[in-house]
Design a protein around this motif. Structure first.
Motif, PDB file in Angstrom:
ATOM      1  N   ILE A   2       0.401  -1.100  -0.498  1.00  0.00           N
ATOM      2  CA  ILE A   2      -0.023   0.257  -0.193  1.00  0.00           C
ATOM      3  C   ILE A   2       0.351   1.637  -0.327  1.00  0.00           C
ATOM      4  O   ILE A   2       1.125   1.650   0.973  1.00  0.00           O
ATOM      5  N   THR A   3       0.889   2.178  -0.964  1.00  0.00           N
ATOM      6  CA  THR A   3       1.407   3.217  -1.357  1.00  0.00           C
ATOM      7  C   THR A   3       0.364   4.603  -0.778  1.00  0.00           C
ATOM      8  O   THR A   3      -0.882   4.383  -0.832  1.00  0.00           O
ATOM      9  N   LYS A   4       1.413   5.535  -0.805  1.00  0.00           N
ATOM     10  CA  LYS A   4       0.357   6.867  -0.094  1.00  0.00           C
ATOM     11  C   LYS A   4      -0.382   7.236  -1.724  1.00  0.00           C
ATOM     12  O   LYS A   4      -1.217   8.051  -1.546  1.00  0.00           O
ATOM     13  N   GLU A   5       0.185   6.740  -2.540  1.00  0.00           N
ATOM     14  CA  GLU A   5      -0.622   7.301  -4.650  1.00  0.00           C
ATOM     15  C   GLU A   5      -1.464   5.826  -3.851  1.00  0.00           C
ATOM     16  O   GLU A   5      -2.772   6.560  -4.741  1.00  0.00           O
ATOM     17  N   MET A   6      -1.328   5.024  -4.003  1.00  0.00           N
ATOM     18  CA  MET A   6      -2.813   4.709  -3.884  1.00  0.00           C
ATOM     19  C   MET A   6      -3.879   4.597  -2.969  1.00  0.00           C
ATOM     20  O   MET A   6      -4.778   4.518  -3.390  1.00  0.00           O
ATOM     21  N   ILE A   7      -3.422   5.301  -1.506  1.00  0.00           N
ATOM     22  CA  ILE A   7      -4.513   5.969  -0.879  1.00  0.00           C
ATOM     23  C   ILE A   7      -5.205   7.073  -1.694  1.00  0.00           C
ATOM     24  O   ILE A   7      -6.681   6.927  -1.675  1.00  0.00           O
ATOM     25  N   ASP A   8      -4.477   8.021  -1.647  1.00  0.00           N
ATOM     26  CA  ASP A   8      -4.481   9.020  -2.937  1.00  0.00           C
ATOM     27  C   ASP A   8      -5.311   8.638  -3.876  1.00  0.00           C
ATOM     28  O   ASP A   8      -6.729   9.313  -4.093  1.00  0.00           O
ATOM     29  N   ARG A   9      -5.672   7.531  -4.788  1.00  0.00           N
ATOM     30  CA  ARG A   9      -6.173   7.508  -5.721  1.00  0.00           C
ATOM     31  C   ARG A   9      -7.690   7.082  -5.192  1.00  0.00           C
ATOM     32  O   ARG A   9      -8.762   7.033  -5.722  1.00  0.00           O
ATOM     33  N   ILE A  10      -7.422   6.072  -4.355  1.00  0.00           N
ATOM     34  CA  ILE A  10      -8.501   5.542  -3.931  1.00  0.00           C
ATOM     35  C   ILE A  10      -9.802   6.771  -2.902  1.00  0.00           C
ATOM     36  O   ILE A  10     -10.721   6.848  -3.054  1.00  0.00           O
ATOM     37  N   ASN A  11      -9.300   7.321  -2.152  1.00  0.00           N
ATOM     38  CA  ASN A  11      -9.844   8.634  -1.567  1.00  0.00           C
ATOM     39  C   ASN A  11     -10.240   9.317  -2.606  1.00  0.00           C
ATOM     40  O   ASN A  11     -11.211  10.127  -2.685  1.00  0.00           O
ATOM     41  N   TYR A  12      -9.622  10.045  -4.185  1.00  0.00           N
ATOM     42  CA  TYR A  12      -9.803  10.452  -4.748  1.00  0.00           C
ATOM     43  C   TYR A  12     -11.514  10.224  -5.605  1.00  0.00           C
ATOM     44  O   TYR A  12     -12.373  10.865  -6.292  1.00  0.00           O
ATOM     45  N   LEU A  13     -10.884   8.871  -5.470  1.00  0.00           N
ATOM     46  CA  LEU A  13     -12.216   7.970  -6.919  1.00  0.00           C
ATOM     47  C   LEU A  13     -13.450   7.495  -5.653  1.00  0.00           C
ATOM     48  O   LEU A  13     -14.410   7.917  -6.655  1.00  0.00           O
ATOM     49  N   TYR A  14     -13.278   7.985  -4.605  1.00  0.00           N
ATOM     50  CA  TYR A  14     -14.433   7.595  -3.948  1.00  0.00           C
ATOM     51  C   TYR A  14     -15.111   9.252  -3.419  1.00  0.00           C
ATOM     52  O   TYR A  14     -16.068   9.108  -3.472  1.00  0.00           O
ATOM     53  N   HIS A  15     -14.159  10.378  -3.472  1.00  0.00           N
ATOM     54  CA  HIS A  15     -14.797  11.430  -3.335  1.00  0.00           C
ATOM     55  C   HIS A  15     -15.236  11.767  -4.732  1.00  0.00           C
ATOM     56  O   HIS A  15     -16.458  12.240  -5.276  1.00  0.00           O
ATOM     57  N   LYS A  16     -14.705  11.340  -6.082  1.00  0.00           N
ATOM     58  CA  LYS A  16     -15.140  11.890  -7.227  1.00  0.00           C
ATOM     59  C   LYS A  16     -17.111  10.826  -8.112  1.00  0.00           C
ATOM     60  O   LYS A  16     -17.734  11.251  -7.892  1.00  0.00           O
ATOM     61  N   SER A  17     -17.012   9.738  -7.191  1.00  0.00           N
ATOM     62  CA  SER A  17     -18.247   8.914  -7.339  1.00  0.00           C
ATOM     63  C   SER A  17     -18.979   9.525  -6.412  1.00  0.00           C
ATOM     64  O   SER A  17     -20.915   9.654  -6.993  1.00  0.00           O
ATOM     65  N   LYS A  18     -18.760  10.453  -5.132  1.00  0.00           N
ATOM     66  CA  LYS A  18     -20.108  10.858  -4.399  1.00  0.00           C
ATOM     67  C   LYS A  18     -20.372  12.222  -5.901  1.00  0.00           C
ATOM     68  O   LYS A  18     -21.936  13.200  -5.210  1.00  0.00           O
ATOM     69  N   ASN A  19     -19.042  13.058  -5.787  1.00  0.00           N
ATOM     70  CA  ASN A  19     -19.698  14.535  -6.149  1.00  0.00           C
ATOM     71  C   ASN A  19     -20.318  14.364  -8.143  1.00  0.00           C
ATOM     72  O   ASN A  19     -21.320  14.937  -7.924  1.00  0.00           O
ATOM     73  N   GLU A  20     -19.469  13.425  -8.851  1.00  0.00           N
ATOM     74  CA  GLU A  20     -20.485  13.411 -10.113  1.00  0.00           C
ATOM     75  C   GLU A  20     -20.253  12.124 -10.702  1.00  0.00           C
ATOM     76  O   GLU A  20     -20.554  12.270 -12.334  1.00  0.00           O
ATOM     77  N   GLY A  21     -19.636  11.046 -10.262  1.00  0.00           N
ATOM     78  CA  GLY A  21     -19.710  10.017 -10.824  1.00  0.00           C
ATOM     79  C   GLY A  21     -18.703   9.645 -11.821  1.00  0.00           C
ATOM     80  O   GLY A  21     -18.073  10.098 -12.103  1.00  0.00           O
ATOM     81  N   LEU A  22     -18.680   7.911 -11.600  1.00  0.00           N
ATOM     82  CA  LEU A  22     -17.281   7.079 -11.961  1.00  0.00           C
ATOM     83  C   LEU A  22     -17.228   6.716 -13.673  1.00  0.00           C
ATOM     84  O   LEU A  22     -18.657   6.498 -13.179  1.00  0.00           O
ATOM     85  N   THR A  23     -16.725   6.703 -14.511  1.00  0.00           N
ATOM     86  CA  THR A  23     -17.103   6.158 -15.542  1.00  0.00           C
ATOM     87  C   THR A  23     -16.897   4.966 -15.099  1.00  0.00           C
ATOM     88  O   THR A  23     -16.167   4.212 -14.341  1.00  0.00           O
ATOM     89  N   ASP A  24     -17.070   3.921 -16.341  1.00  0.00           N
ATOM     90  CA  ASP A  24     -16.815   2.185 -15.396  1.00  0.00           C
ATOM     91  C   ASP A  24     -15.097   1.666 -15.504  1.00  0.00           C
ATOM     92  O   ASP A  24     -15.716   1.119 -14.849  1.00  0.00           O
ATOM     93  N   GLU A  25     -14.844   2.505 -16.180  1.00  0.00           N
ATOM     94  CA  GLU A  25     -12.860   2.082 -16.446  1.00  0.00           C
ATOM     95  C   GLU A  25     -12.204   2.302 -14.965  1.00  0.00           C
ATOM     96  O   GLU A  25     -12.097   2.021 -14.019  1.00  0.00           O
ATOM     97  N   GLU A  26     -13.526   3.380 -14.526  1.00  0.00           N
ATOM     98  CA  GLU A  26     -13.245   4.024 -12.971  1.00  0.00           C
ATOM     99  C   GLU A  26     -13.544   3.310 -12.024  1.00  0.00           C
ATOM    100  O   GLU A  26     -12.955   2.627 -10.949  1.00  0.00           O
ATOM    101  N   LYS A  27     -15.221   3.056 -11.872  1.00  0.00           N
ATOM    102  CA  LYS A  27     -15.635   1.850 -11.248  1.00  0.00           C
ATOM    103  C   LYS A  27     -14.175   0.456 -10.597  1.00  0.00           C
ATOM    104  O   LYS A  27     -14.100  -0.142 -10.164  1.00  0.00           O
ATOM    105  N   ILE A  28     -14.189  -0.058 -12.164  1.00  0.00           N
ATOM    106  CA  ILE A  28     -13.007  -1.103 -12.455  1.00  0.00           C
ATOM    107  C   ILE A  28     -12.475  -1.125 -11.658  1.00  0.00           C
ATOM    108  O   ILE A  28     -11.212  -1.565 -10.119  1.00  0.00           O
TER     109      ILE A  28
END
Length: 71
Positions: A2-28
């Motif tokens: 587990i890297t800081k980048e991995m945590i940052d990306r998980i957090n980014y995708l979480y917030h994006k999913s709440k705000n504007e939604g994710l693409t199918d690729e981002e969901k995967i």
């Protein structure tokens, strides 16, 4: 690992999913990142549990097992 980048990306995708939604690729990607994260956490916990040594009270010296004394 587990890297800081991995945590940052998980957090980014979480917030994006709440705000504007994710693409199918981002969901995967989010699903894969979460699975990898959980897998590593499970391995760490298992390693910690495997390293615990339990005291066998029957083999304990009298001076360390006061609760076995009968007066």
């Amino acid at each position: 690992m587990i890297t800081k980048e991995m945590i940052d990306r998980i957090n980014y995708l979480y917030h994006k999913s709440k705000n504007e939604g994710l693409t199918d690729e981002e969901k995967i990607e989010q699903s894969k990142l979460r699975m990898e994260y959980v897998k590593e956490i499970r391995q760490r916990v298992k390693q910690q549990l495997d390293s615990i040594k339990f005291v066998d009270e029957d083999n304990c010296h009298d001076d360390c097992c006061h609760h076995h004394h009968h007066h």
